[in-house]
Design an enzyme around this catalytic site. Structure first.
Site, PDB file in Angstrom:
ATOM      1  N   GLU A 284       0.839  -1.201   0.000  1.00 41.65           N
ATOM      2  CA  GLU A 284       0.000   0.000   0.000  1.00 41.65           C
ATOM      3  C   GLU A 284       0.874   1.252   0.000  1.00 41.65           C
ATOM      4  O   GLU A 284       0.368   2.361   0.010  1.00 41.65           O
ATOM      5  CB  GLU A 284      -0.930  -0.005   1.210  1.00 41.65           C
ATOM      6  CG  GLU A 284      -1.850  -1.213   1.217  1.00 41.65           C
ATOM      7  CD  GLU A 284      -2.901  -1.132   2.298  1.00 41.65           C
ATOM      8  OE1 GLU A 284      -3.884  -0.403   2.109  1.00 41.65           O
ATOM      9  OE2 GLU A 284      -2.720  -1.793   3.338  1.00 41.65           O
ATOM     10  N   ALA A 343       3.836   3.027  12.585  1.00 38.84           N
ATOM     11  CA  ALA A 343       3.195   3.972  11.675  1.00 38.84           C
ATOM     12  C   ALA A 343       3.735   5.385  11.938  1.00 38.84           C
ATOM     13  O   ALA A 343       3.873   5.799  13.093  1.00 38.84           O
ATOM     14  CB  ALA A 343       1.686   3.924  11.867  1.00 38.84           C
ATOM     15  N   ARG A 375      10.342   2.732  16.770  1.00 33.35           N
ATOM     16  CA  ARG A 375       9.279   3.705  17.022  1.00 33.35           C
ATOM     17  C   ARG A 375       9.912   4.995  17.544  1.00 33.35           C
ATOM     18  O   ARG A 375      11.031   4.984  18.054  1.00 33.35           O
ATOM     19  CB  ARG A 375       8.264   3.156  18.025  1.00 33.35           C
ATOM     20  CG  ARG A 375       8.805   3.033  19.427  1.00 33.35           C
ATOM     21  CD  ARG A 375       7.814   2.399  20.379  1.00 33.35           C
ATOM     22  NE  ARG A 375       8.277   2.520  21.749  1.00 33.35           N
ATOM     23  CZ  ARG A 375       7.710   1.914  22.790  1.00 33.35           C
ATOM     24  NH1 ARG A 375       6.673   1.136  22.614  1.00 33.35           N
ATOM     25  NH2 ARG A 375       8.186   2.095  23.995  1.00 33.35           N
TER      26      ARG A 375
END
Ligand SMILES: CC(C)(COP(=O)(O)OP(=O)(O)OC[C@H]1O[C@@H](n2cnc3c(N)ncnc32)[C@H](O)[C@@H]1OP(=O)(O)O)[C@@H](O)C(=O)NCCC(=O)NCCS
Length: 404
Positions: A284, A343, A375
């Site tokens: 994606e 993310a 992260r």
């Protein structure tokens, strides 16, 4: 790019293969076919089995530029496989060794077909080249809106040889997209300089120069002209549809992408040439030129993997197996197996990363390490790498999405 003037093969005429090679009317065993290949090879001075070859049909624009070449079948000949096809195409073009391309006449293609046809009597194996060459022979007389149709044969002597022209370049793009050669499995050096910029439309490829007049002419002839994009590379799906993949938007996958069985490329996903997936993957985000993505890995929405074509990056990046590149995350280093980038976190080669043992390293020093979760600590702002534990919410790809 190359001018199509006189044929590239020295004689320019069909070589009378039958005069020096006694073809049988039919072969009933694989051994007979292989013997025929050896016999034919023996009639070609200095013959060396090519590393790869194909016969394709090109659109040649009014200025003589090769705009595209479609190869219905490409080959990596190995002993006992495709060797009669390779030697028959070599025989009629006058090819013996090295990397070279030749324009083929319809008569020369017919000659190749007549050398190969006896092999059809052996029905234990398919004969895809023969099917492809018959399809090419039928397509050759059909009109092309953007130029004229020509047949070409391309041989790559050694996969380390650089592309020599557009005909050769298109063979390499097909080798990648048909998954015959993996990204980095052959030289793609200088391919940009060999391809010409093309207007890709629903009516085929056109030269950029003078296209506005061409468009008026086509409209006058009653055509709806849908320009898809202007680029040196076409969309992969207009030339190759690999088995077992889903691609939501054809424009997002460039010719020369390598998509393994089980790959899904969603609408925002992108894959450049000489790059792609090696197993089941969800794409994606963006797979830049040269990047390899391992089996079971998810490239999240809007995620970015740095390439080497522009922006100064030199390291060719790969993601290992079973990784998750979170939505809007990015990486300028390679990931080993079982890694996650949270993310929104972007790791560049120089990012300082706090490690589980309390040390701090530049991300490039841990490029390719396995089992790390990256992260940005939302309290301290520090980018940290944690050792992956099994209780993370990422448990791998959703299998139901990849059963294509
Ligand atoms: C990295 C990721 C997988 C971690 O998810 P997770 O395993 O569910 O972890 P949690 O969010 O439950 O967090 C675990 C702990 O770490 C802490 N934590 C998580 N992110 C943190 C951060 N950036 N800074 C500080 N602490 C953090 C949580 O507060 C939690 O603490 P607790 O154990 O004290 O409650 C997830 O955040 C993520 O980025 N997923 C990406 C999904 C995605 O983008 N998919 C692609 C869709 S297109």
């Amino acid at each position: 790019m190359r001018e199509v003037g006189p044929p590239v093969n020295p004689s320019g005429t069909a070589v009378d293969a039958a005069s020096s090679f006694d073809a049988m009317t039919s072969y009933s065993t694989l051994e007979e076919i292989q013997q025929a290949a050896r016999d034919l090879e023996a009639t070609i001075d200095g013959y060396q089995t090519p590393a790869a070859f194909g016969v394709g049909i090109a659109t040649v624009g009014p200025s003589g530029d090769v705009l595209d070449v479609a190869y219905p079948k490409v080959n990596l000949p190995e002993p006992g496989s495709n060797s009669l096809t390779a030697s028959s195409v070599a025989k009629v073009t006058g090819h013996s060794s090295g990397t070279a391309t030749y324009e083929l006449t319809a008569a020369q293609l017919d000659e190749v077909i007549s050398i190969l046809a006896p092999a059809e009597a052996y029905t234990e194996i398919p004969h895809p080249n023969l099917d492809a060459y018959r399809a090419l022979a039928a397509a050759l007389p059909q009109p092309a809106h953007g130029g004229t149709r020509h047949l070409f044969a391309a041989f790559i002597g050694d996969l380390d040889d650089d592309p020599i022209d557009a005909v050769d370049g298109y063979l390499r793009l097909h080798l990648l997209s048909t998954r015959t050669v993996q990204p980095h499995g052959m030289s793609m050096n200088g391919i940009f300089g060999k391809l010409t910029n093309v207007v890709w439309t629903n009516l085929g490829p056109f030269e950029v120069e003078g296209f506005e007049l061409t468009r008026v002419r086509l409209r006058g002839e009653g055509h709806q002209v849908d320009v898809k994009h202007v680029d040196k590379f076409p969309r992969m799906l207009d030339y190759v549809i690999p088995s077992g993949v889903r691609i939501a938007d054809a424009t997002r996958v460039r010719m020369g992408a390598h998509l393994a069985e089980g790959t899904v490329v969603m609408h925002e996903g992108f894959c450049n040439f000489n790059a792609g997936t090696l197993g089941t993957s969800m794409v994606e985000g963006r797979i830049s030129a040269g990047v390899l993505v391992g089996d079971g890995t998810d490239v999240g929405g809007g995620a970015s993997i740095q390439g080497t074509l522009s922006g100064g990056g030199k390291e060719v990046i790969s993601l290992g197996k079973n990784c998750l590149l979170g939505a809007n995350a990015g990486t300028g280093i390679s990931l080993g197996d079982d890694c996650i980038i949270q993310a929104g976190t972007y790791i560049t080669a120089g990012t300082l990363v706090a490690m589980p043992d309390g040390t701090t390293v530049k991300a490039r020093e841990i490029s390719g390490a396995n089992g790390l979760l990256f992260r940005r600590n939302s309290k301290s702002g520090t980018v940290e790498a944690l050792t992956r534990t099994d209780d993370s919410s990422w448990q791998g790809l959703n299998e139901a999405l990849h059963d294509n």
